[in-house]
Design a protein around this motif. Structure first.
Motif, short mmCIF file in Angstrom:
data_model
loop_
_atom_site.label_atom_id
_atom_site.label_comp_id
_atom_site.label_asym_id
_atom_site.label_seq_id
_atom_site.Cartn_x
_atom_site.Cartn_y
_atom_site.Cartn_z
N ILE A 97 87.14 51.48 7.43
CA ILE A 97 87.37 51.08 8.48
C ILE A 97 86.72 50.92 9.95
O ILE A 97 87.01 50.34 10.23
CB ILE A 97 89.37 51.10 8.34
N TRP A 98 86.80 52.38 9.81
CA TRP A 98 85.90 52.75 11.43
C TRP A 98 84.70 52.07 11.47
O TRP A 98 84.24 51.90 12.43
CB TRP A 98 85.69 54.33 11.36
N GLY A 99 83.91 51.71 10.55
CA GLY A 99 82.93 51.29 10.35
C GLY A 99 82.89 49.90 10.63
O GLY A 99 81.80 49.19 11.49
N LEU A 100 83.40 49.32 10.36
CA LEU A 100 84.15 47.75 10.66
C LEU A 100 84.14 47.75 11.99
O LEU A 100 84.10 46.73 12.88
CB LEU A 100 84.91 46.95 9.32
N LEU A 101 84.78 48.36 12.61
CA LEU A 101 85.68 48.33 14.24
C LEU A 101 85.49 49.02 15.07
O LEU A 101 85.40 49.08 16.61
CB LEU A 101 87.12 49.04 13.71
#
Length: 124
Positions: A97-101
């Motif tokens: 999720i952190w990689g996307l956001l």
């Protein structure tokens, strides 16, 4: 990430293996409760006590990496290792999720005043 995967698998499968003899003849819900407690307990021992005593875990050892204090390359202190373990429990599942956001930075990098170093760099 490979050593984190190895350490996670050791905790996961080891926890279920520890829970099996404790829950013989008990319900599935009881077995799962014991398994979760055993996984967390084994993970704690592996990541906190292993880091304090040996400056490594099994996965990090296989990749010749050690956990040291960022300020003086000494052994991790107990509460530093506990905070790092708790951060890992929350950060690792959130990485996709952190990689996307996220902005591309890594909030786990040098978390809690600890960092990973190669064993050969530690000898210098």
């Amino acid at each position: 990430m490979l050593f984190a995967t190895i350490d996670g698998l050791i905790s996961f499968f080891g926890g279920f293996a520890l829970a099996a003899p404790l829950t013989e003849g008990k319900s599935t819900g009881t077995h799962l409760t014991y398994a979760v407690l055993c996984v967390l307990g084994l993970s704690f021992v592996h990541h906190v006590l292993g880091a304090m005593l040996f400056r490594t875990t099994v996965g990090k050892f296989l990749f010749m990496t050690r956990v040291v204090r960022a300020d003086d390359a000494g052994r991790p202190r107990f509460w530093q290792a506990v905070r790092r373990w708790l951060l890992g429990l929350t950060w690792l599942p959130m990485q996709p999720i952190w990689g996307l956001l996220g902005d591309g930075g890594d909030p786990y990098e040098d978390g809690c005043g600890l960092r990973y170093v190669r064993s050969r760099d530690l000898r210098r």
